[in-house]
Design a protein around this motif. Structure first.
Motif, PDB file in Angstrom:
ATOM      1  N   LYS A 391       0.831  -1.384  -0.039  1.00 33.58           N
ATOM      2  CA  LYS A 391       0.077   0.237   0.046  1.00 33.58           C
ATOM      3  C   LYS A 391       1.224   1.057   0.019  1.00 33.58           C
ATOM      4  O   LYS A 391       0.374   2.127  -0.724  1.00 33.58           O
ATOM      5  CB  LYS A 391      -0.650  -0.307   1.049  1.00 33.58           C
ATOM      6  CG  LYS A 391      -2.112  -0.924   1.529  1.00 33.58           C
ATOM      7  CD  LYS A 391      -2.598  -0.812   2.837  1.00 33.58           C
ATOM      8  CE  LYS A 391      -3.901   0.013   2.295  1.00 33.58           C
ATOM      9  NZ  LYS A 391      -4.335   0.505   3.516  1.00 33.58           N
ATOM     10  N   HIS A 394       2.395   1.723  -3.490  1.00 28.55           N
ATOM     11  CA  HIS A 394       1.328   1.977  -4.499  1.00 28.55           C
ATOM     12  C   HIS A 394      -0.295   2.631  -4.508  1.00 28.55           C
ATOM     13  O   HIS A 394      -0.529   2.757  -3.282  1.00 28.55           O
ATOM     14  CB  HIS A 394       0.831   0.325  -5.036  1.00 28.55           C
ATOM     15  CG  HIS A 394       1.797  -1.251  -5.432  1.00 28.55           C
ATOM     16  ND1 HIS A 394       2.778  -1.176  -4.389  1.00 28.55           N
ATOM     17  CD2 HIS A 394       2.229  -1.847  -7.075  1.00 28.55           C
ATOM     18  CE1 HIS A 394       3.443  -2.276  -5.947  1.00 28.55           C
ATOM     19  NE2 HIS A 394       2.943  -2.229  -6.663  1.00 28.55           N
ATOM     20  N   ARG A 395      -0.827   3.280  -5.528  1.00 32.39           N
ATOM     21  CA  ARG A 395      -1.416   4.325  -5.324  1.00 32.39           C
ATOM     22  C   ARG A 395      -2.454   3.697  -5.772  1.00 32.39           C
ATOM     23  O   ARG A 395      -3.188   4.733  -6.871  1.00 32.39           O
ATOM     24  CB  ARG A 395      -0.774   5.435  -5.721  1.00 32.39           C
ATOM     25  CG  ARG A 395      -0.132   5.830  -4.334  1.00 32.39           C
ATOM     26  CD  ARG A 395      -0.703   6.622  -3.281  1.00 32.39           C
ATOM     27  NE  ARG A 395      -0.090   7.296  -2.409  1.00 32.39           N
ATOM     28  CZ  ARG A 395       0.766   6.910  -1.697  1.00 32.39           C
ATOM     29  NH1 ARG A 395       0.427   5.232  -1.273  1.00 32.39           N
ATOM     30  NH2 ARG A 395       1.866   6.593  -0.931  1.00 32.39           N
ATOM     31  N   LYS A 396      -3.404   2.559  -6.333  1.00 30.03           N
ATOM     32  CA  LYS A 396      -4.142   1.722  -7.162  1.00 30.03           C
ATOM     33  C   LYS A 396      -5.471   2.156  -5.948  1.00 30.03           C
ATOM     34  O   LYS A 396      -5.586   2.641  -4.969  1.00 30.03           O
ATOM     35  CB  LYS A 396      -4.618   1.074  -7.502  1.00 30.03           C
ATOM     36  CG  LYS A 396      -2.835  -0.164  -7.937  1.00 30.03           C
ATOM     37  CD  LYS A 396      -2.609  -1.080  -7.626  1.00 30.03           C
ATOM     38  CE  LYS A 396      -1.506  -1.928  -9.072  1.00 30.03           C
ATOM     39  NZ  LYS A 396      -1.042  -1.135  -9.654  1.00 30.03           N
ATOM     40  N   TRP A 397      -6.459   2.644  -7.605  1.00 26.19           N
ATOM     41  CA  TRP A 397      -7.954   3.393  -6.663  1.00 26.19           C
ATOM     42  C   TRP A 397      -8.254   2.548  -5.706  1.00 26.19           C
ATOM     43  O   TRP A 397      -8.799   2.566  -4.571  1.00 26.19           O
ATOM     44  CB  TRP A 397      -8.959   2.975  -7.276  1.00 26.19           C
ATOM     45  CG  TRP A 397      -9.029   2.382  -8.215  1.00 26.19           C
ATOM     46  CD1 TRP A 397      -8.593   2.365  -9.665  1.00 26.19           C
ATOM     47  CD2 TRP A 397     -10.276   1.676  -8.053  1.00 26.19           C
ATOM     48  NE1 TRP A 397      -9.270   0.430 -10.401  1.00 26.19           N
ATOM     49  CE2 TRP A 397      -9.819   0.889  -8.946  1.00 26.19           C
ATOM     50  CE3 TRP A 397     -11.074   1.230  -7.145  1.00 26.19           C
ATOM     51  CZ2 TRP A 397     -11.282  -0.598  -9.073  1.00 26.19           C
ATOM     52  CZ3 TRP A 397     -12.277   0.707  -7.056  1.00 26.19           C
ATOM     53  CH2 TRP A 397     -12.204  -0.363  -8.169  1.00 26.19           C
ATOM     54  N   TRP A 398      -8.098   1.320  -5.464  1.00 35.16           N
ATOM     55  CA  TRP A 398      -9.100  -0.050  -5.095  1.00 35.16           C
ATOM     56  C   TRP A 398      -8.262  -0.158  -4.017  1.00 35.16           C
ATOM     57  O   TRP A 398      -9.539  -0.855  -2.692  1.00 35.16           O
ATOM     58  CB  TRP A 398      -9.151  -1.797  -5.891  1.00 35.16           C
ATOM     59  CG  TRP A 398      -7.658  -1.887  -6.297  1.00 35.16           C
ATOM     60  CD1 TRP A 398      -6.912  -1.559  -7.588  1.00 35.16           C
ATOM     61  CD2 TRP A 398      -6.356  -2.717  -5.337  1.00 35.16           C
ATOM     62  NE1 TRP A 398      -5.841  -2.424  -7.490  1.00 35.16           N
ATOM     63  CE2 TRP A 398      -6.130  -2.748  -6.399  1.00 35.16           C
ATOM     64  CE3 TRP A 398      -6.798  -3.418  -4.283  1.00 35.16           C
ATOM     65  CZ2 TRP A 398      -4.604  -3.606  -6.394  1.00 35.16           C
ATOM     66  CZ3 TRP A 398      -5.568  -4.262  -3.510  1.00 35.16           C
ATOM     67  CH2 TRP A 398      -4.843  -4.163  -4.553  1.00 35.16           C
TER      68      TRP A 398
END
Length: 402
Positions: A391, A394-398
């Motif tokens: 986390k 990574h900056r993924k929306w989910w």
């Protein structure tokens, strides 16, 4: 002070986490696993109330009582985290996110956590539990954030200070309560027909109040920094604890379970601190959240090998919550089979509050429960550590939904 506040705001705007918040959250998550381990492994978990002063022991009482801190502090800090999010989201985006995430959490509670709790693929009983109450509270808070801050704070205070006035209505009410009223303030079971039922375990109104006050607490937390913030948190924490002691001593309002003098001092103290969780009373909230605020004051700058481990769990609470339920119940199933039962004996027929692979009056001593609890936490640590690092990088929306 201005320089410190700027530093705090910069930390939040950069998406960094505040260690003291994660430390407290991680601690209550670890303690929470103790309660659920007791539910699935202790010999009297489904036949005896651990808070019943007639039948309990001090060790059993305190094992259950210490876990009272988990749900209110977790919900309170969820509100605080929402305030932190408001520092780098505009109001429209935050409102939309809270409503969507709230709906997601309600679905997750009904589909995933009910199965993790029961191991019943037919969902004969659907229980509305912790994650449901947090999800619904998020939906409401997503609407409330459009109001002025003073209004939001006022609503939170009215709910927490005033919802126990409903106790008098409930005590005089004749007949059953509707499912809507139960979802608001009173736990209840409702038949859904054809062998299925709905159990409202976490009425949402008091939990909404806890989350709202946690959200407002976030503003206090970010408005001050350093020694000044520590002093304010200390005063607030002690103030909430004193409020608990005074109102509890009066023994008229704030909790439907009145305390009484027992046959010894220890049991009298136990009676005094035995407040209602379902739904959380004013005194239950004050008794648990006050010490939580004190913890944030005392441990704001504490960093060592142990706190570094605990913080990991506080940074990935959703993953930990999901995994620990499945792991504890899976271990329970293994132990059930090792005791000589077969698989079919573990499947309960029809609506049954007893999870599959649990037999009433079967289980282990409290010391064994503690050993299993520690093993569960140790097993989950590397997974949580990996996801925490993932986390971070990574900056993924989910990821914001987990």
């Amino acid at each position: 002070m201005k320089e410190s506040v700027t530093t705090t705001d910069r930390v939040l705007a950069a998406g960094n986490r505040i260690d003291s918040i994660d430390l407290l959250r991680g601690l209550v998550m670890i303690i929470m696993a103790l309660d659920h381990t007791r539910d699935y492994f202790h010999i009297s978990a489904w036949t005896q109330d651990p808070l019943n002063l007639v039948t309990t022991t001090p060790a059993l009482f305190l094992t259950r009582w210490i876990t009272h801190f988990c749900a209110p502090i977790f919900t309170f800090l969820a509100g605080t985290s929402i305030w932190f999010q408001s520092k780098n989201k505009n109001r429209k985006d935050l409102s939309t996110f809270l409503i969507k995430r709230g709906i997601w959490l309600v679905i997750v509670d009904i589909v995933i956590f009910n199965f993790a709790f029961s191991f019943d693929p037919s969902y004969t009983i659907v229980a509305l539990q912790t994650i449901w109450s947090i999800g619904v509270s998020m939906i409401f808070l997503g609407l409330l954030i459009w109001l002025p801050f003073s209004w939001i704070l006022g609503i939170g205070l009215v709910i927490i200070l005033g919802h126990n006035s409903l106790d008098f209505y409930e005590a005089s009410h004749k007949g059953t309560f509707s499912v809507i009223y139960s979802m608001i303030h009173r736990p209840g079971f409702f038949s859904l027909g054809e062998g299925h039922g709905l159990f409202v375990f976490y009425p949402v109104l008091p939990w909404l109040g806890v989350m709202i006050l946690g959200y407002c607490f976030g503003k206090l937390f970010t408005a001050y920094a350093g020694l000044e913030r520590q002093k304010i948190l200390m005063k607030l924490g002690f103030g909430v604890i004193i409020l608990f002691v005074i109102i509890r001593a009066i023994n008229v309002y704030g909790d439907p379970k009145l305390w009484s003098v027992q046959n010894n001092v220890l049991h009298t103290i136990f009676s005094f601190i035995d407040t209602q969780k379902y739904p959380p009373s004013l005194l239950y909230a004050a008794m648990t959240i006050g010490p939580g605020i004190l913890f944030l004051s005392f441990f704001e700058k504490t960093k060592n090998a142990l706190t570094n481990i605990i913080v990991v769990f506080g940074r990935v609470p959703f993953l930990y919550y999901v995994l620990h339920f499945f792991l504890i119940h899976a271990l329970c199933m293994v132990f059930f089979l090792l005791r000589g039962h077969n698989f079919s004996e573990g499947i309960h027929e029809g609506p049954n509050m007893l999870p599959n692979f649990i037999a009433a009056n079967e289980g282990y001593s409290l010391s064994i429960v503690y050993v299993i609890w520690i093993c569960v936490v140790i097993i989950l640590y590397p997974i949580c550590k990996w996801f925490s690092e993932y986390k971070k990088t990574h900056r993924k929306w989910w990821l914001s939904y987990l």
